[in-house]
Design a protein around this motif. Structure first.
Motif, mmCIF file in Angstrom:
data_model
loop_
_atom_site.group_PDB
_atom_site.id
_atom_site.type_symbol
_atom_site.label_atom_id
_atom_site.label_comp_id
_atom_site.label_asym_id
_atom_site.label_seq_id
_atom_site.Cartn_x
_atom_site.Cartn_y
_atom_site.Cartn_z
ATOM 1 N N VAL A 94 0.814 -1.177 -0.156
ATOM 2 C CA VAL A 94 0.037 0.185 0.090
ATOM 3 C C VAL A 94 0.896 1.066 0.120
ATOM 4 N N TYR A 95 0.453 2.423 -0.678
ATOM 5 C CA TYR A 95 0.966 3.587 -0.198
ATOM 6 C C TYR A 95 -0.125 4.663 0.367
ATOM 7 N N THR A 96 0.279 5.019 1.293
ATOM 8 C CA THR A 96 -0.616 6.137 2.305
ATOM 9 C C THR A 96 -1.880 5.395 2.151
ATOM 10 N N GLY A 97 -2.059 4.180 2.590
ATOM 11 C CA GLY A 97 -3.424 3.678 2.756
ATOM 12 C C GLY A 97 -4.114 2.957 1.521
ATOM 13 N N ARG A 98 -3.566 3.309 0.206
ATOM 14 C CA ARG A 98 -4.182 2.723 -0.789
ATOM 15 C C ARG A 98 -3.365 1.538 -1.288
ATOM 16 N N ALA A 99 -4.064 0.419 -1.478
ATOM 17 C CA ALA A 99 -3.426 -0.648 -2.016
ATOM 18 C C ALA A 99 -3.189 -0.532 -3.460
ATOM 19 N N VAL A 100 -1.934 -0.912 -3.897
ATOM 20 C CA VAL A 100 -1.528 -0.958 -5.070
ATOM 21 C C VAL A 100 -1.274 -2.030 -5.754
ATOM 22 N N LEU A 101 -0.741 -3.127 -4.636
ATOM 23 C CA LEU A 101 -0.481 -4.305 -5.173
ATOM 24 C C LEU A 101 -1.270 -5.400 -4.345
ATOM 25 N N ALA B 277 0.030 -1.852 -17.899
ATOM 26 C CA ALA B 277 -0.032 -0.670 -18.483
ATOM 27 C C ALA B 277 0.236 0.526 -17.408
ATOM 28 N N ASN B 278 0.480 1.734 -17.550
ATOM 29 C CA ASN B 278 0.608 2.496 -16.756
ATOM 30 C C ASN B 278 -0.056 2.435 -15.475
ATOM 31 N N GLY B 279 0.599 2.637 -14.437
ATOM 32 C CA GLY B 279 0.262 2.589 -13.020
ATOM 33 C C GLY B 279 -0.559 1.415 -12.420
ATOM 34 N N SER B 280 -0.069 0.214 -13.330
ATOM 35 C CA SER B 280 -0.574 -1.064 -12.855
ATOM 36 C C SER B 280 0.077 -1.738 -11.657
ATOM 37 N N GLY B 281 1.193 -1.234 -11.384
ATOM 38 C CA GLY B 281 2.087 -1.702 -10.222
ATOM 39 C C GLY B 281 3.406 -2.329 -10.624
ATOM 40 N N LYS B 282 3.820 -2.091 -11.559
ATOM 41 C CA LYS B 282 5.007 -2.968 -11.979
ATOM 42 C C LYS B 282 6.335 -2.335 -11.257
ATOM 43 N N SER B 283 6.349 -0.805 -11.175
ATOM 44 C CA SER B 283 7.652 -0.404 -10.567
ATOM 45 C C SER B 283 7.575 -0.643 -9.043
ATOM 46 N N THR B 284 6.203 -0.622 -8.507
ATOM 47 C CA THR B 284 5.943 -1.103 -7.231
ATOM 48 C C THR B 284 6.534 -2.282 -6.871
ATOM 49 N N THR B 285 6.134 -3.336 -7.806
ATOM 50 C CA THR B 285 6.512 -4.604 -7.541
ATOM 51 C C THR B 285 8.180 -4.671 -7.308
ATOM 52 N N PRO C 255 17.051 0.736 -12.652
ATOM 53 C CA PRO C 255 15.594 1.601 -12.287
ATOM 54 C C PRO C 255 14.978 2.127 -13.282
ATOM 55 N N GLU C 256 13.764 2.469 -13.371
ATOM 56 C CA GLU C 256 12.765 3.273 -14.411
ATOM 57 C C GLU C 256 13.481 4.549 -14.463
ATOM 58 N N GLY C 257 13.636 5.015 -15.897
ATOM 59 C CA GLY C 257 14.343 6.305 -16.080
ATOM 60 C C GLY C 257 15.834 6.448 -15.869
ATOM 61 N N ASP D 263 13.695 -2.109 -15.130
ATOM 62 C CA ASP D 263 12.362 -1.544 -15.042
ATOM 63 C C ASP D 263 12.175 -0.604 -16.442
ATOM 64 N N GLU D 264 11.412 -1.012 -17.404
ATOM 65 C CA GLU D 264 11.113 -0.475 -18.599
ATOM 66 C C GLU D 264 12.477 0.120 -19.305
ATOM 67 N N PRO D 265 13.247 -0.824 -19.616
ATOM 68 C CA PRO D 265 14.664 -0.179 -20.116
ATOM 69 C C PRO D 265 14.278 0.250 -21.664
ATOM 70 N N GLU E 143 7.987 -4.454 -18.506
ATOM 71 C CA GLU E 143 7.862 -3.635 -19.872
ATOM 72 C C GLU E 143 6.298 -3.279 -20.043
ATOM 73 N N GLN E 144 6.382 -1.870 -20.491
ATOM 74 C CA GLN E 144 4.699 -1.548 -21.518
ATOM 75 C C GLN E 144 4.770 -2.153 -22.677
ATOM 76 N N LYS E 145 6.202 -2.183 -23.564
ATOM 77 C CA LYS E 145 5.985 -2.596 -24.819
ATOM 78 C C LYS E 145 6.053 -4.375 -24.708
#
Ligand code: ATP
Ligand code: MG
Lengths: 234, 287
Positions: free
Chosen positions: A10-17, A35-43, A82-84, A159-161, A191-193
């Motif tokens: 969770v991030y600040t109370g909101r479950a993301v995984l 997709a964007n925001g699906s929780g890949k980086s969080t994993t 890392p991403e970016g 992460d999204e190389p 990856e998103q691709k």
């Protein structure tokens, strides 16, 4: 074996995984698409100690990892690209590679590993004394991968190389990932691709809104109409 | 002989400037790596001076050893300050650590007053005699200070380039989160940073005490000027802090000599205002 067992984060109370389970066996290339925001980086953040899960476990060869601080994870053989890219912009290429070896007991032999990175990405050798901030996006991605390899990990998390890279450069990076894997490293490729990732990986997981909604051999997933429609249309 | 006088003033300015640089480097390092504005750094400089004085005068330790002892002892105190005062606040609002630093500076000032007394103290010079270069007489003590400041600054530069933790310090000042992924422990870096910064400040303190006087409040104006130096050089920029220190030292010395002694403590802020008007990015940052 690197495994997530029903991890909830969770991030600040909101479950993301939500109860994410996955595993990467030694020597395997596994893709995680979503997709964007699906929780890949969080994993990946959970695996590398940046976020402690509220439920479930991260296991490396059966030992729990989730209580480790981020700086301790790399010492267990897991390195993140890392991403970016996040290269150190005002360190030179060589210094970026050197800091990658920081966690090793035999780090004073980092030059041998740097030479191997230069073999993998010859363009970096030409830029050795240049500050990383002056490199192109593709070169920075190669440097970020090289820097992760300097730790001599057994698991490489990417992460999204391909993000923001020209198709030709993506080919270079994909070739490198294949070579790295052929040397025995296990790879978790986020990856998103999706199409490109499924070509490289033997198996894959599909993440949607923090849940694994599909998993299996890449060929099967690539042929799955739902996956096709959602991720392979571009 | 006006040229001779000018050279003397220039030399004086370079010496105070070198001492400013030693203190300012620490301030800059601590901010660059830990994002702490350490208002107690001036007092750490003062503690260093008094530890040196105590070792030499009270315990009878030879001056060079007292110098090293002051650096080591003050480094230990800096590490303790980091652990007790700053680490608990690392993830809190930066305002908290700023206020704690101010509290720490009052605490240290009063500690010095209690232990060392209010009267000014003085250390022996490290060297006596003068070097004659034509008509110009340079006290060896001044050359010694400039040389030693230069050696210490060079040592910290080499450390930052060559040592593993020096490299980790530079990486962390650029991206702390990614440095942690490389295995860099922020706790260890915080220790290294405070130890190095405090040791350099102590060195400056003992050197100041061998030319000027020691006073419990000596850290106050030093800290104020070193904040100016850090801003002059560009925050977190070490070569900038060195150049900024020298520029300020020379400007002060020349203003005192050619305009008025009343200017000594005003020059820093005039220089700061002029610099902020024309080079807000710092002296050494590209335009
Ligand atoms: N530090 C944070 N604090 C709060 N919420 C966050 C934080 N980081 C990410 N999130 C949220 O968590 C969710 C998952 O984010 P995550 O970065 O894991 O997605 P992603 O799959 O990597 O996306 P992308 O493809 O854009 O990189 C998103 O809704 C995001 O807004
Ligand atoms: Mg992401």
């Amino acid at each position: 074996m690197l495994a997530l067992d029903r991890v909830t984060a969770v991030y600040t109370g909101r479950a993301v995984l939500h109860e994410v389970s996955l595993r990467v066996a030694p020597g395997e290339i596994v893709a995680m698409i979503g997709a964007n925001g699906s929780g890949k980086s969080t994993t990946l953040k959970v695996i590398t100690g940046g976020l402690r899960p509220v439920g479930g476990q991260v296991l490396l060869d059966g030992e729990p990892l989730e209580a480790l601080a981020p700086e301790a994870v790399v010492g267990r053989g897991i390195a993140l690209v890392p991403e970016g890219r996040r290269v150190f912009p005002r360190l030179t290429v060589v210094e970026n590679l050197r800091i990658g070896a920081y966690s090793r007991a035999d780090r004073n032999r980092y030059r041998e590993d740097a030479a191997r990175v230069f073999e993998l990405f010859p363009v970096l050798a030409q830029r050795a004394r240049q500050e990383a901030g002056t490199l192109s996006g593709g070169e920075q991605q190669m440097l970020a991968i090289g820097r992760a390899l300097m730790a001599r990990p057994r698991w490489l998390l990417l992460d999204e190389p391909s993000l923001g890279l020209a198709p030709k450069v993506i080919d270079v990076v994909w070739d490198a990932i294949q070579k790295i894997n052929a040397d025995g490293l296990a790879v978790l490729l986020v990856e998103q691709k999706a199409f490109a990732a499924l070509q490289l990986a033997a198996r894959a997981y599909v993440l949607e809104n923090g849940r694994i909604v599909a998993e299996g051999p890449s060929a099967t997933l690539a042929a799955d109409p739902r996956v096709k429609q959602a991720y392979l249309s571009f | 002989m006006t040229l001779v006088l000018f050279v003397q003033h220039l030399a004086n300015g370079l010496i105070t400037g070198g001492l400013y640089a030693l203190v300012a480097i620490g301030l800059s390092l601590i901010y660059g790596v830990l994002r702490i504005i350490n208002f107690a750094h001036g007092e750490i400089f003062a503690v260093g001076a008094y530890v040196g004085f105590f070792l030499w005068r009270v315990l009878g330790v030879p001056l060079p050893l007292a110098f090293v002892g002051a650096m080591v002892g003050t480094a230990a105190m800096g590490v303790a300050a980091e652990r007790l005062v700053f680490r608990p606040l690392r993830f809190a609002d930066p305002l908290n650590s700023m206020i704690s630093a101010i509290g720490l500076s009052f605490l240290l000032q009063n500690l010095i007053l209690q232990v060392g007394g209010a009267e000014p103290r003085r250390l022996d010079p490290f060297m006596s005699g003068v070097l004659l270069v034509g008509p110009i007489a340079l006290p060896l003590q001044y050359l010694f200070i400039l040389g030693l400041a230069g050696v210490l600054i060079a040592a910290i530069e080499v450390y930052l380039r060559r040592a593993w933790n020096g490299l980790a310090l530079r990486a962390s000042s650029q991206d702390l989160g990614t440095a942690a992924l490389m295995g860099v422990s922020i706790d260890r870096l915080a220790r290294v940073t405070f130890a190095a910064a405090s040791a350099l400040a102590a060195a400056a303190g003992v050197l100041v005490g061998s030319v000027f006087l020691l006073q419990p409040t000596m850290g106050v104006s030093m800290a104020a000027k070193c904040f100016v130096v850090v801003i002059l050089g560009g925050v977190g920029n070490l070569p900038g802090a060195i150049v900024g220190g020298l520029v300020l030292g020379v400007a002060e010395s020349l203003a005192v000599a050619y305009v008025s002694t009343a200017l000594r403590d005003v020059v820093a802020f005039v220089v700061l205002i002029v610099a902020l008007l024309f080079r807000p990015q710092g002296l050494l940052r590209g335009a």
